[in-house]
Design an enzyme around this catalytic site. Structure first.
Site, PDB file in Angstrom:
ATOM      1  N   HIS A 262     -63.598  30.240  -5.458  1.00  0.00           N
ATOM      2  CA  HIS A 262     -63.234  31.609  -5.080  1.00  0.00           C
ATOM      3  C   HIS A 262     -61.713  31.751  -4.941  1.00  0.00           C
ATOM      4  CE1 HIS A 262     -64.048  35.465  -2.885  1.00  0.00           C
ATOM      5  NE2 HIS A 262     -62.876  35.174  -2.362  1.00  0.00           N
ATOM      6  N   GLU A 263     -61.116  30.866  -4.156  1.00  0.00           N
ATOM      7  CA  GLU A 263     -59.660  30.953  -3.950  1.00  0.00           C
ATOM      8  C   GLU A 263     -58.905  30.660  -5.234  1.00  0.00           C
ATOM      9  OE1 GLU A 263     -58.898  32.419  -1.381  1.00  0.00           O
ATOM     10  OE2 GLU A 263     -60.715  32.095  -0.201  1.00  0.00           O
ATOM     11  N   HIS A 266     -58.601  33.869  -7.076  1.00  0.00           N
ATOM     12  CA  HIS A 266     -57.479  34.671  -6.565  1.00  0.00           C
ATOM     13  C   HIS A 266     -56.149  34.120  -7.080  1.00  0.00           C
ATOM     14  CE1 HIS A 266     -59.448  37.440  -3.822  1.00  0.00           C
ATOM     15  NE2 HIS A 266     -60.038  36.477  -3.136  1.00  0.00           N
ATOM     16  N   GLU A 292     -60.364  40.805  -5.726  1.00  0.00           N
ATOM     17  CA  GLU A 292     -61.650  40.225  -5.378  1.00  0.00           C
ATOM     18  C   GLU A 292     -62.503  40.010  -6.630  1.00  0.00           C
ATOM     19  OE1 GLU A 292     -61.844  39.262  -2.389  1.00  0.00           O
ATOM     20  OE2 GLU A 292     -63.938  38.694  -2.135  1.00  0.00           O
TER      21      GLU A 292
END
Lengths: 499, 499
Positions: A262-263, A266, A292
C-alpha cells in the site's frame, strides 16, 4: 505577467515546497527514530516551521501574482500557468476568506476535540465527545459558508481533499456501490471462511522480503527508504526523497506485506511526480482520492491477485524455505472477507461500506437531517443494516476514527474514491496490456508502472483528478468497474455469483 | 531593559536555537539514513534554513537589544544577562564589522578551496591548492583585521572556536608540551610495540556492546540515539535530542569503541547543558576546546585506563564469550603509541604533536614568517624534527586535513586544548573522588559524570571556558598535568621513565 514576476512566484512557491519537505523529514524522524524525550523540542521545531510556512502561504504578494496570472493572455494557453492559477487561487481564496477569529477557534476546538476524543474512546463514552463535536461541526459549517455560501458546505470541505469532485456524484456513486456490495457481502458470509496462513514469521526475514517486493514493484531505494514505525505511512519530501514505513507482525505475514505494498503504491506516485514543475503547484498529487487509488491499486488489484500470489509464493519460499506456501493458499488468505466493526482492519470488500456509512452520516450532519446526539444510534443502525453487525459499544462504533476530532469532515470519501479509480485503472489497463497477468506472474511489474507513470504520476496536478482519470480510462463507470472486479475475484474464491 | 524587551530577545534567540536544531536533524539524517538521490534537495533545504538563520542572527533589533543590555544596571548583577551581552555582543559585533563583499568573497573562496583541496589531495599536488590557499589566507587576515585591527589576527580567528583563549597562552603551553612530548615519544619508540587484539568482531554484537558502554557512562538513550555513519559524530538539537554515531570495524574492536566513547563524551556534555537558559546564549558549550575536553576525558583518561580495561574485559566476555580478553591485553592494545603521519589516526600521545605542528604553521603564516609556497617543506621539516618521520608525499602531509580549505584557521588548537583541560580535570577529580578508580573498575561512572555535570556541563556558557576550567580545577598547570598523566600511563605500559 513579466518573466521576472513568474520567476519570483516560482521561487516563492519553491520555498513553500522546501519547507514542506523539511517538515516531512521531521515528521518521518518523529515516527521512526526520534528519541522519546525530544517530543517537546520537536513540537517547537514544527510550530516554528508551520508559522514560517503560514507566513508564506498568506503572503500578500500571492494576491497580486494571481491577478497578474488572471490578466495574462499567455496563461490560458499555458497549461502549467493555468493550473497554477487554479490551484494557488483556490487555496489562497479559501484561506483569505476565513477570518482569523474563526481559524483560531477551529484550532482551539481541534486540540480540545482530540483530547476529548481520546478520553471518550478510552471510556466508550460518546457524551464526553458530543459537545466538542458539535462545536467542530458548527465551526466547520461556518467555515464552509464563509468560503462559499452558494455551494453545498460539504462540497466546500471535500474540496480540500478531492478538488473537482461534487457531492452529487459521490452521493449517486456511493448509493449504487452500497446497493451492489451488500448482496456480495451477504453471499460471501453464507460461505465457509478461507483459511489464514498462520504465524511464526521471523521479522528480520520479513524486512528482507518486504524490501524485495517493494523494489520489484518499482520503488527506487536510491531515492527512498523502508523503515519500521508504529503505523505505516509514506512521505515525499521532494525529488529524490520519498520514504515508506511498515509495521510487521510475526503472526501475520500478509498484513505487514499488504501495508508495505500500500505505502509503496503511494510512494511510486510521489517518485513519479513531474520534477520539472517544482514551484508551480503542479508537482503534487492531484487529490487524496487519486493518491489513494495508487496505493489501493497495488495493494489490492495487483497484490491480492492470483498471478501475484503465484509470484509471491516463490519469494516467500526464498526467504522462508521452511515455510513455503502454495499460490492458492496465499491467494485465499489474501482475500479473506469478514464483516468487522473496525474500518482500518477491514478487507477490500467490506472497507467501502465503512466509508459509505461515514459519508452518509457526514452528509446528514451537514444537511441538518441528523443531530449529534443521535449519531451513535444512526451509526449502529447503518452497521446493522449494511454489514449485519452491531457495535457492542461506541469505542468500537462511532468513536473509532480520529478524523472528526480534528474537523477533517469530507476526508473519508477519498478512501473509496481511491478504490473506484483503481478499479477503472485496472479495467483499462487490462485492455491496454494484454499479457498483464502473465507478466505479474513472472514478477514483471514494469508495464503496470509505466502505464501509471504516464497516465497518472507524470500528470501531477495540471488537470483535476477526475479529469486525469477520464483521460486515462475514458468514460468508464467506476462503480460498475469496482463491483465487477470484486464479484469476479470473490466469486472465484468463495464460489459466489452476481445475480 | 523592560521585561517585555528581555522576553522578545529570548524569544528571538530561541527561534535561532530552534533553527539550529532543525538543521541538526537534517544534518544527522544526511549522514545516517538519507537516500542518496536526496542530496540536491537536502542542499536546498539547508540553504533555505541557513538563510532564515542568517536573517535572524543579523536582525537589526539585536543591536538595539545589546544597547539596552549595556545600559541596564541590572545586567551587571545578573550573570545570565551579562553572559548574554558578552556572547551575543561578540557574535553580532564580529558579523557586523565584516563587509558583505568580504563575506561573499570568503564564501566563494571556501567552495573553490574545497574543490581544489579534493583534487590536490587526490593527486598529492600542493601546487593545485596553493593559490586558493593564499586567497583564503589573505581574506581571513583581512577579515580578522576588520573585526579588530588591534589584536593578533590569529587570536581574532581563534575566538570563533575558543573565546577567552589568548595566542600567547597557547604559544607558551604548546611549546612546553612539545618539549615534554618529544622525549616521551622517543623513549616509547625505543621499546617493543604493544600487541593488538586481532580481528573477527561481529558488528551486530559490537553495536550491542557499544550501546551498553555508552549507557554505562551515563548517556541517556531516551534523549538520544546511536547509529552507524561513515564518520562518527555527535549532534545536539536541543533538550532531549542529542545523538551520536559510530563507525565500527570488524577487524578492530577498540577503534570503533574508542570513537563511540569519544562521541559519548561530547553527548554527555550536550545532555547536561542548562535547559533553563534556552534563548539566552547560555545553554551552549563554552568553547570547542571545552567540548573536546569532554570527549577526550572519557575516551582517553577513563577509556584507556587500566580499571576501565578491567571492567571492559567483562563486557567483552558477555558479548563475545568465545573471544574473551584479559584486562591487561585490552589495556595494552588500547595504549599502543606509534609515530604516524596522519593526525586523525594518531594515538593520544602523538596526537598533540600533530596539533602543535599545525598551530606553529598557522601562526607563522599569519605572522608572515612563512610563505604558502614554503608550506610543504616547513611541514615536512617539523614532522621529521618532532615525530621523526617524513611524509612520502603531500597527500599524507600538508594536504591531509580539510580545515584550511574552508578557511577554518585557528580551529586545530581546540583539539589539544581539550586534552590539556581533560588532564587537569582528571588530576582534580582524582583528588575529589578518592575511590575513583575502584568505582571505574566496577563500571560505576556516576561520580565522574556528577563531577563533570556540576563543574562543566551545567555551567553552560555563563563564564568563558578558561574561567570554567579554573573554577573547576584551581590554578593547575595543564601542560604539566597532561605530561605527568601521559608519562605515568605510558611508563607503566612501555616501562619508560621521565628524566
Amino acid at each position: 505577467m513579466q518573466p521576472s514576476e513568474w520567476s519570483a512566484l516560482v521561487a516563492h512557491l519553491t520555498e513553500i515546497e522546501t519547507l514542506d519537505g523539511v517538515m516531512g523529514v521531521l515528521g518521518w524522524d518523529e515516527q521512526t527514530y526520534m528519541p522519546k524525550k525530544a517530543a517537546e523540542l520537536r513540537g517547537a521545531q514544527l510550530a516554528l516551521l508551520s508559522r514560517l510556512h503560514h507566513e508564506r502561504t498568506t503572503d500578500a504578494r500571492i494576491g497580486r501574482w494571481i491577478e497578474l496570472l488572471e490578466g495574462d493572455r499567455a496563461t490560458a494557453s499555458d497549461p502549467i500557468r493555468s493550473a497554477c492559477l487554479r490551484n494557488l487561487g483556490r487555496t489562497y481564496r479559501r484561506e483569505k476568506r476565513v477570518p482569523a477569529e474563526l481559524v483560531d477557534k477551529l484550532a482551539r476546538a481541534r486540540s480540545e476535540g482530540f483530547q476529548a476524543w481520546i478520553e471518550a474512546k478510552k471510556n466508550a463514552d460518546f457524551a464526553r465527545f458530543a459537545p466538542v463535536l458539535q462545536t467542530l461541526l458548527d465551526l466547520s459549517r461556518r467555515r464552509a459558508e464563509t468560503i462559499d455560501e452558494k455551494r453545498h458546505p460539504y462540497e466546500v470541505l471535500l474540496e480540500q481533499y478531492d478538488p473537482g469532485t461534487s457531492v452529487e456524484s459521490l452521493r449517486s456513486m456511493f448509493a449504487r456501490l452500497r446497493e451492489g456490495l451488500v448482496p456480495l457481502i451477504e453471499a460471501i458470509s453464507a460461505q465457509p471462511q478461507q483459511p489464514e496462513l498462520g504465524g511464526g514469521w521471523d521479522e528480520t526475514k520479513q524486512w528482507a522480503l518486504s524490501r524485495e517486493v517493494a523494489a520489484a514493484l518499482g520503488y527506487d531505494f536510491d531515492g527512498g527508504r523502508l523503515d519500521p514505525s508504529e503505523h505505516p505511512f509514506s512521505t515525499g519530501q521532494g525529488p529524490g526523497d520519498v520514504r515508506i514505513t511498515a509495521h510487521l507482525d510475526a503472526n501475520d505475514l500478509l498484513s505487514g506485506l499488504g501495508g508495505t505494498i500500500h505505502e509503496t503504491g503511494h510512494a511510486l506516485y510521489e517518485q513519479g511526480l513531474p520534477v520539472a514543475h517544482t514551484g508551480t503547484t503542479v508537482r503534487e498529487a492531484a487529490s487524496y482520492g487519486l493518491h489513494e487509488s495508487q496505493s489501493r491499486f497495488w495493494e489490492n488489484y495487483v497484490g491480492r491477485s492470483k498471478p501475484f500470489a503465484t509470484w509471491l509464493a516463490g519469494v516467500v519460499k526464498k526467504h522462508f524455505p521452511e515455510k513455503a506456501q502454495s499460490p492458492d493458499a496465499i491467494y485465499r488468505a489474501s482475500n479473506r472477507v469478514e464483516r468487522g466493526l473496525i474500518r482500518v482492519q477491514a478487507d477490500e470488500v467490506t472497507y467501502n461500506l465503512h466509508v459509505v456509512i461515514r459519508f452518509e452520516i457526514e452528509l446528514a450532519l451537514f444537511e441538518g437531517t441528523l443531530a449529534v446526539k443521535d449519531l451513535p444510534s444512526a451509526w449502529n443502525t447503518k452497521y446493522r443494516e449494511y454489514l449485519g453487525i452491531t457495535p457492542p459499544d461506541d469505542a468500537r462504533g462511532v468513536l473509532q476514527d480520529v478524523h472528526w476530532s480534528g474537523a477533517a469532515f469530507g476526508y473519508f470519501p477519498s478512501y473509496t474514491l481511491g478504490n473506484l479509480y483503481a478499479a477503472s485503472f485496472g479495467a483499462a489497463m487490462q485492455q491496454a496490456i494484454p499479457d498483464l497477468w502473465a507478466r505479474v506472474e513472472r514478477g514483471d511489474f514494469a508495464p503496470i508502472l509505466a502505464w501509471l507513470r504516464e497516465k497518472v504520476h507524470a500528470q501531477g496536478h495540471v488537470l483535476e483528478a477526475p479529469e486525469i482519470v477520464r483521460a486515462a480510462v475514458g468514460d468508464r463507470d467506476h462503480v460498475e468497474d469496482l463491483l465487477a472486479y470484486l464479484w469476479g475475484r470473490q466469486g472465484a474464491i468463495y464460489g459466489v455469483k452476481r445475480t
